[in-house]
Scaffold this motif. Structure first.
Motif, mmCIF file in Angstrom:
data_model
loop_
_atom_site.group_PDB
_atom_site.id
_atom_site.type_symbol
_atom_site.label_atom_id
_atom_site.label_comp_id
_atom_site.label_asym_id
_atom_site.label_seq_id
_atom_site.Cartn_x
_atom_site.Cartn_y
_atom_site.Cartn_z
ATOM 1 N N MET A 149 -9.073 3.033 0.500
ATOM 2 C CA MET A 149 -7.438 2.157 -0.055
ATOM 3 C C MET A 149 -6.914 1.436 -0.962
ATOM 4 N N THR A 174 -2.103 6.595 2.249
ATOM 5 C CA THR A 174 -3.263 6.261 2.374
ATOM 6 C C THR A 174 -3.925 6.622 3.781
ATOM 7 N N ASP A 187 -11.434 8.725 -2.485
ATOM 8 C CA ASP A 187 -10.544 7.657 -2.819
ATOM 9 C C ASP A 187 -8.887 8.221 -1.757
ATOM 10 N N LEU A 238 0.849 -0.908 -0.272
ATOM 11 C CA LEU A 238 -0.195 -0.122 -0.085
ATOM 12 C C LEU A 238 0.519 1.001 -0.041
ATOM 13 N N ARG A 251 -6.535 6.857 -2.095
ATOM 14 C CA ARG A 251 -4.920 6.492 -2.638
ATOM 15 C C ARG A 251 -4.885 7.531 -3.985
#
Length: 303
Positions: A205, A59, A169, A55, A171
């Motif tokens: 994420m 995040t 979102d 990830l 991300r």
């Protein structure tokens, strides 16, 4: 001379077939999903599973250390994201904690039987919402609604002029400051509410089910994800991925997936009527089709 490796005939009276596994009267069960334990010093930017990429470090999941965990921490709420908290019912009743943490919304994950008792008395400055399910298995149908409640509350409390696209979102970029904080809770804060937070991390994420469970467990070590809940989150993973690919967000996928039509907003073709199926089965526009023909082309009557 007979080779020792050559097949020997079974002795007379001995069974020719042998069981490969021991007999059990229990019901067949799916294989268990093993979750790697979180490290003592958890860095979610390196959280990975199998072939899934790690990830991104932006995040927003708060880093933590399990060395700081105490047995008494199970009665408190833990911060999963800057705008998301997870805890038990006792934390939702702690007005001092709610004020210090800046909680502006309480999201209860409760059973339908408990919902008959009515909502708790409202606290000043705090919005109250609930997710009611008859059993834990029905929770998968409420994951999208729970995420929608969290996202919409965050956006509604932002300063005027701030525009964000729903669903949020995490991300792309860190969320702006000033949004509302939501506390997701159930009786213990370890089961249903933990599953809702894990599902939100998956959607927010782009995490896998195992990554989301690891992140929730890294912040609240006492959570309990049994095999049924792990399989439920694993089954939810392709659902939210399909919704995100179609650009539907929270609003789509609540009911029949085929009711939304093709991508781009066009409605799909309606269900076939019984008459159409009969016409296709019969062949030419509803007329019967003879199963055999005579040599001169005439239908052969079947007696």
């Amino acid at each position: 001379m007979i080779s020792p490796n050559s097949a020997q005939p079974a002795p007379s009276g001995s069974p020719s077939h042998h069981p490969t596994t021991s007999y059990t009267a229990g019901l067949p069960a799916p294989p268990r999903i093993l979750i790697p334990p979180p490290s003592m010093s958890l860095d979610h930017s390196h959280t990975r599973h199998g072939t899934h990429p790690p990830l991104a470090s932006s995040t927003g999941v708060l880093p933590g250390s399990l060395q700081d965990w105490k047995y008494e921490s199970r009665r408190e709420a833990q911060q999963i994201l800057p705008h998301l908290f997870l805890g038990p019912l006792s934390a939702a009743k702690d007005t001092t904690f709610l004020s210090l943490a800046g909680i502006t919304q309480l999201l209860a994950v409760r059973s339908s039987m408990t919902s008959r008792l009515g909502a708790r008395p409202p606290l000043p400055g705090i919005h109250y919402a609930s997710i009611d399910v008859s059993n834990t298995g029905n929770l998968i149908g409420q994951f999208a609604r729970a995420s929608q409640i969290i996202d919409e509350h965050f956006v509604s409390t932002l300063p005027a002029g701030t525009q964000l696209e729903l669903p949020l979102d995490g991300r792309r970029a860190p969320l702006p400051a000033g949004g509302g904080h939501t506390l997701v809770y159930c009786e213990s804060g370890n089961e249903r509410s933990a599953a809702v937070c894990a599902a939100y991390l998956m959607q927010h994420m782009g995490a896998t089910a195992i990554q989301a469970i690891q992140m929730v467990q890294g912040r609240r070590f006492c959570v309990c994800f049994d095999d049924a809940m792990k399989w439920m989150l694993t089954s939810y993973e392709p659902i939210w991925m399909a919704r995100r690919a179609q650009g539907g967000g929270h609003g789509q996928g609540q009911g029949d997936p085929g009711a939304q039509g093709e991508q781009g907003g066009a409605r799909g073709k309606g269900k076939r009527r019984w008459e159409e199926d009969e016409d296709d089965a019969s062949g030419s526009g509803g007329k019967g089709m003879a199963p055999f023909l005579d040599d001169d082309g005439r239908d052969v009557e079947m007696s």
